[in-house]
Design an enzyme around this catalytic site. Structure first.
Site, PDB file in Angstrom:
ATOM      1  N   HIS A  77       0.838  -1.196   0.000  1.00  0.00           N
ATOM      2  CA  HIS A  77       0.000   0.000   0.000  1.00  0.00           C
ATOM      3  C   HIS A  77       0.875   1.250   0.000  1.00  0.00           C
ATOM      4  O   HIS A  77       2.045   1.217   0.401  1.00  0.00           O
ATOM      5  CB  HIS A  77      -0.898   0.021   1.236  1.00  0.00           C
ATOM      6  CG  HIS A  77      -1.988  -0.996   1.198  1.00  0.00           C
ATOM      7  ND1 HIS A  77      -3.057  -0.963   2.062  1.00  0.00           N
ATOM      8  CD2 HIS A  77      -2.182  -2.089   0.411  1.00  0.00           C
ATOM      9  CE1 HIS A  77      -3.859  -1.977   1.807  1.00  0.00           C
ATOM     10  NE2 HIS A  77      -3.344  -2.679   0.808  1.00  0.00           N
ATOM     11  N   GLU A 114       0.904   3.834   1.938  1.00  0.00           N
ATOM     12  CA  GLU A 114       1.419   4.198   3.258  1.00  0.00           C
ATOM     13  C   GLU A 114       2.629   3.358   3.642  1.00  0.00           C
ATOM     14  O   GLU A 114       3.597   3.875   4.224  1.00  0.00           O
ATOM     15  CB  GLU A 114       0.329   4.016   4.334  1.00  0.00           C
ATOM     16  CG  GLU A 114      -0.918   4.850   4.107  1.00  0.00           C
ATOM     17  CD  GLU A 114      -2.006   4.135   3.321  1.00  0.00           C
ATOM     18  OE1 GLU A 114      -3.183   4.399   3.610  1.00  0.00           O
ATOM     19  OE2 GLU A 114      -1.688   3.325   2.435  1.00  0.00           O
ATOM     20  N   CYS A 164      -6.195   1.827   5.770  1.00  0.00           N
ATOM     21  CA  CYS A 164      -6.847   0.592   6.195  1.00  0.00           C
ATOM     22  C   CYS A 164      -6.301   0.190   7.568  1.00  0.00           C
ATOM     23  O   CYS A 164      -5.380   0.817   8.112  1.00  0.00           O
ATOM     24  CB  CYS A 164      -6.600  -0.515   5.178  1.00  0.00           C
ATOM     25  SG  CYS A 164      -4.884  -1.093   5.131  1.00  0.00           S
ATOM     26  N   CYS A 184      -2.484  -0.557   7.509  1.00  0.00           N
ATOM     27  CA  CYS A 184      -1.662   0.648   7.451  1.00  0.00           C
ATOM     28  C   CYS A 184      -1.754   1.444   8.755  1.00  0.00           C
ATOM     29  O   CYS A 184      -0.764   2.025   9.194  1.00  0.00           O
ATOM     30  CB  CYS A 184      -2.060   1.498   6.256  1.00  0.00           C
ATOM     31  SG  CYS A 184      -1.621   0.715   4.678  1.00  0.00           S
TER      32      CYS A 184
END
Length: 149
Positions: free
Chosen positions: A57, A59, A87, A90
């Site tokens: 992801h 992040e 999410c 993260c």
């Protein structure tokens, strides 16, 4: 020479540019930058399809880059700007890296961490809604494009 005005909007625009990179690579368009002392020290965008890695992801990419830049695992003096609410995975990484401030553009009603409660470090400040419409529209456009193909 004109002085650059560093603001939440300035850095969220940088995160949106990262999200646009993801969009053009057929990745879910989420972008992220991490800032320390008005300097971007880490950035990333979703690479889950390209890397075939569910943890890739935006992040996570940005946290790794910022930690490498600083040579430290804690980012408590840093601010993370991300286009969509992180999410749960993260949010856990944000917790462990002790990000000083999290700024996100648009909420994620289905997969955002706030759905299960605040998972951030107690000292992490939270700000949301900066360029919310732009981030939301980029996501909607992406998923419309996916459905059409």
């Amino acid at each position: 020479m004109a002085e650059v005005l560093f603001s939440h909007e300035y850095f969220m625009k940088a995160a949106l540019k990262e999200a646009e990179k993801a969009f053009h690579e057929n990745e879910v368009p989420v972008g992220c930058v991490i800032v320390c002392n008005n300097q971007i020290i880490g950035k990333g965008y979703n690479l889950t399809e390209k890397l075939n890695d569910v943890t890739a992801h935006a992040e996570m990419q940005a946290i790794t880059a910022a930690s490498n830049y600083l040579g430290a695992k804690y980012l408590n003096e840093c601010t993370m700007y991300v286009t969509i609410e992180p999410c749960v995975m993260c949010a856990g990484a944000i917790f462990w890296s002790q990000i000083g401030k999290l700024v996100y553009a648009a909420s994620d009603e289905k997969r955002g961490f706030n759905k299960v409660g605040n998972l951030l470090h107690p000292k992490t400040e939270l700000l949301k809604g900066i360029f919310e419409m732009e981030a939301s529209e980029l996501m909607k456009t992406f998923f419309r494009k996916i459905r059409e193909t």
